[in-house]
Design a protein around this motif. Sequence first.
Motif, PDB file in Angstrom:
ATOM      1  N   GLU A  82       7.264 -11.053 -50.689  1.00  0.00           N
ATOM      2  CA  GLU A  82       6.275 -10.265 -51.431  1.00  0.00           C
ATOM      3  C   GLU A  82       4.898 -10.376 -50.781  1.00  0.00           C
ATOM      4  O   GLU A  82       4.221  -9.355 -50.568  1.00  0.00           O
ATOM      5  CB  GLU A  82       6.214 -10.730 -52.889  1.00  0.00           C
ATOM      6  CG  GLU A  82       5.212  -9.944 -53.729  1.00  0.00           C
ATOM      7  CD  GLU A  82       5.225 -10.342 -55.184  1.00  0.00           C
ATOM      8  OE1 GLU A  82       4.391  -9.817 -55.947  1.00  0.00           O
ATOM      9  OE2 GLU A  82       6.069 -11.177 -55.574  1.00  0.00           O
ATOM     10  N   GLU A  83       4.486 -11.593 -50.461  1.00  0.00           N
ATOM     11  CA  GLU A  83       3.168 -11.781 -49.847  1.00  0.00           C
ATOM     12  C   GLU A  83       3.090 -11.101 -48.489  1.00  0.00           C
ATOM     13  O   GLU A  83       2.066 -10.492 -48.138  1.00  0.00           O
ATOM     14  CB  GLU A  83       2.874 -13.276 -49.690  1.00  0.00           C
ATOM     15  CG  GLU A  83       2.698 -14.036 -51.004  1.00  0.00           C
ATOM     16  CD  GLU A  83       4.016 -14.323 -51.711  1.00  0.00           C
ATOM     17  OE1 GLU A  83       5.083 -14.118 -51.072  1.00  0.00           O
ATOM     18  OE2 GLU A  83       3.984 -14.728 -52.886  1.00  0.00           O
ATOM     19  N   GLU A  84       4.178 -11.185 -47.729  1.00  0.00           N
ATOM     20  CA  GLU A  84       4.190 -10.583 -46.394  1.00  0.00           C
ATOM     21  C   GLU A  84       4.045  -9.062 -46.471  1.00  0.00           C
ATOM     22  O   GLU A  84       3.255  -8.463 -45.730  1.00  0.00           O
ATOM     23  CB  GLU A  84       5.486 -10.946 -45.670  1.00  0.00           C
ATOM     24  CG  GLU A  84       5.585 -10.363 -44.271  1.00  0.00           C
ATOM     25  CD  GLU A  84       6.852 -10.801 -43.558  1.00  0.00           C
ATOM     26  OE1 GLU A  84       7.363 -10.016 -42.749  1.00  0.00           O
ATOM     27  OE2 GLU A  84       7.319 -11.927 -43.820  1.00  0.00           O
TER      28      GLU A  84
ATOM     29  N   LYS B   5       2.816  -7.284 -48.980  1.00  0.00           N
ATOM     30  CA  LYS B   5       1.487  -6.948 -49.502  1.00  0.00           C
ATOM     31  C   LYS B   5       0.431  -7.031 -48.401  1.00  0.00           C
ATOM     32  O   LYS B   5      -0.485  -6.196 -48.338  1.00  0.00           O
ATOM     33  CB  LYS B   5       1.118  -7.880 -50.657  1.00  0.00           C
ATOM     34  CG  LYS B   5       1.840  -7.581 -51.957  1.00  0.00           C
ATOM     35  CD  LYS B   5       1.417  -8.570 -53.041  1.00  0.00           C
ATOM     36  CE  LYS B   5       2.096  -8.268 -54.368  1.00  0.00           C
ATOM     37  NZ  LYS B   5       1.721  -9.251 -55.416  1.00  0.00           N
ATOM     38  N   ASN B   6       0.553  -8.015 -47.526  1.00  0.00           N
ATOM     39  CA  ASN B   6      -0.404  -8.151 -46.425  1.00  0.00           C
ATOM     40  C   ASN B   6      -0.263  -7.022 -45.412  1.00  0.00           C
ATOM     41  O   ASN B   6      -1.249  -6.600 -44.793  1.00  0.00           O
ATOM     42  CB  ASN B   6      -0.209  -9.502 -45.721  1.00  0.00           C
ATOM     43  CG  ASN B   6      -0.623 -10.674 -46.597  1.00  0.00           C
ATOM     44  OD1 ASN B   6      -1.452 -10.521 -47.490  1.00  0.00           O
ATOM     45  ND2 ASN B   6      -0.037 -11.834 -46.352  1.00  0.00           N
ATOM     46  N   GLN B   7       0.972  -6.526 -45.248  1.00  0.00           N
ATOM     47  CA  GLN B   7       1.197  -5.432 -44.313  1.00  0.00           C
ATOM     48  C   GLN B   7       0.681  -4.096 -44.852  1.00  0.00           C
ATOM     49  O   GLN B   7       0.302  -3.215 -44.083  1.00  0.00           O
ATOM     50  CB  GLN B   7       2.693  -5.310 -44.003  1.00  0.00           C
ATOM     51  CG  GLN B   7       3.263  -6.474 -43.207  1.00  0.00           C
ATOM     52  CD  GLN B   7       4.774  -6.392 -43.081  1.00  0.00           C
ATOM     53  OE1 GLN B   7       5.422  -5.541 -43.703  1.00  0.00           O
ATOM     54  NE2 GLN B   7       5.345  -7.291 -42.282  1.00  0.00           N
ATOM     55  N   GLN B   8       0.668  -3.947 -46.179  1.00  0.00           N
ATOM     56  CA  GLN B   8       0.242  -2.679 -46.798  1.00  0.00           C
ATOM     57  C   GLN B   8      -0.793  -2.973 -47.893  1.00  0.00           C
ATOM     58  O   GLN B   8      -0.528  -2.758 -49.078  1.00  0.00           O
ATOM     59  CB  GLN B   8       1.446  -1.947 -47.387  1.00  0.00           C
ATOM     60  CG  GLN B   8       2.566  -1.701 -46.382  1.00  0.00           C
ATOM     61  CD  GLN B   8       3.754  -0.993 -47.001  1.00  0.00           C
ATOM     62  OE1 GLN B   8       3.631   0.085 -47.582  1.00  0.00           O
ATOM     63  NE2 GLN B   8       4.927  -1.596 -46.875  1.00  0.00           N
ATOM     64  N   PRO B   9      -1.966  -3.445 -47.513  1.00  0.00           N
ATOM     65  CA  PRO B   9      -2.957  -3.893 -48.504  1.00  0.00           C
ATOM     66  C   PRO B   9      -3.541  -2.772 -49.361  1.00  0.00           C
ATOM     67  O   PRO B   9      -4.041  -3.037 -50.453  1.00  0.00           O
ATOM     68  CB  PRO B   9      -4.046  -4.540 -47.636  1.00  0.00           C
ATOM     69  CG  PRO B   9      -3.907  -3.872 -46.304  1.00  0.00           C
ATOM     70  CD  PRO B   9      -2.444  -3.614 -46.135  1.00  0.00           C
ATOM     71  N   ASN B  10      -3.464  -1.538 -48.885  1.00  0.00           N
ATOM     72  CA  ASN B  10      -4.086  -0.425 -49.606  1.00  0.00           C
ATOM     73  C   ASN B  10      -3.119   0.320 -50.532  1.00  0.00           C
ATOM     74  O   ASN B  10      -3.515   1.267 -51.200  1.00  0.00           O
ATOM     75  CB  ASN B  10      -4.693   0.571 -48.608  1.00  0.00           C
ATOM     76  CG  ASN B  10      -5.793  -0.063 -47.773  1.00  0.00           C
ATOM     77  OD1 ASN B  10      -6.566  -0.881 -48.265  1.00  0.00           O
ATOM     78  ND2 ASN B  10      -5.849   0.301 -46.497  1.00  0.00           N
TER      79      ASN B  10
ATOM     80  N   ASN C  47       5.460 -14.835 -38.970  1.00  0.00           N
ATOM     81  CA  ASN C  47       4.196 -14.959 -39.713  1.00  0.00           C
ATOM     82  C   ASN C  47       4.257 -16.035 -40.793  1.00  0.00           C
ATOM     83  O   ASN C  47       3.459 -16.020 -41.736  1.00  0.00           O
ATOM     84  CB  ASN C  47       3.780 -13.622 -40.345  1.00  0.00           C
ATOM     85  CG  ASN C  47       3.651 -12.517 -39.320  1.00  0.00           C
ATOM     86  OD1 ASN C  47       3.193 -12.756 -38.205  1.00  0.00           O
ATOM     87  ND2 ASN C  47       4.058 -11.311 -39.690  1.00  0.00           N
ATOM     88  N   LYS C  48       5.243 -16.924 -40.709  1.00  0.00           N
ATOM     89  CA  LYS C  48       5.366 -18.019 -41.685  1.00  0.00           C
ATOM     90  C   LYS C  48       4.959 -19.326 -41.020  1.00  0.00           C
ATOM     91  O   LYS C  48       5.170 -19.534 -39.836  1.00  0.00           O
ATOM     92  CB  LYS C  48       6.803 -18.129 -42.204  1.00  0.00           C
ATOM     93  CG  LYS C  48       7.363 -16.847 -42.814  1.00  0.00           C
ATOM     94  CD  LYS C  48       6.701 -16.506 -44.106  1.00  0.00           C
ATOM     95  CE  LYS C  48       7.440 -15.397 -44.853  1.00  0.00           C
ATOM     96  NZ  LYS C  48       7.637 -14.180 -44.069  1.00  0.00           N
TER      97      LYS C  48
END
Length: 202
Positions: free
Chosen positions: A123-125, A127-132, A92-93
Amino acid sequence: MEELWTLLNFIDDESFDDVDEFMDKYGDLKSKEGIDELHESIRPYILRRLKEDVEKSVPPKEETLIEVELTVVQKQYYRALYEKNLKFLHKNKKGGVDGPSLNNLAMQLRKCCNHPFLLNGIEEEIKNQQPNVDIADLMVNTSGKFVLLDKLLPRLKEEGHRILIFSQFKIMLDIIEDYLHHRQYKCERIDGSITGLKRQAA
């Protein structure tokens, strides 16, 4: 060494009256015996005060070592780093520059053991996987050390303790500071970027 002789000569000009003799004897110390001999010769002139001898109200230090287990996320990235699994690290990069570096592998593994957010792009990855998921909970759930910290702090606060948290990584202090703010703990930070005026104001 000449500066040391100057101080000793000022204190006792009879015992230390010849700088050339002193330099010949101690100017180029390379053996433990020579260092021990120098220490013994200057011992009568050194006043060493121990904290327990000066401040009687300080309780004795207690040291407790607690081993914490890596979280699942940490184990995944630790193994990928150790095995140099670029497919996993750079998924995903857009390119290798956006993912964890394999330069200085030992340092990258240390970062992973502290918190995976220290690795580039992780960190961004996550956060995107667990947005809630709440950001503070995300910080805690991805690091074994933060799991322990999150359990300790409420108890220590309830008992009225003040806590000093130390890290060798300045970027780790950034994450700790963010965590403390999200958990609404009052904190002051001290590192090389904090000026003397700010320290005094704190």
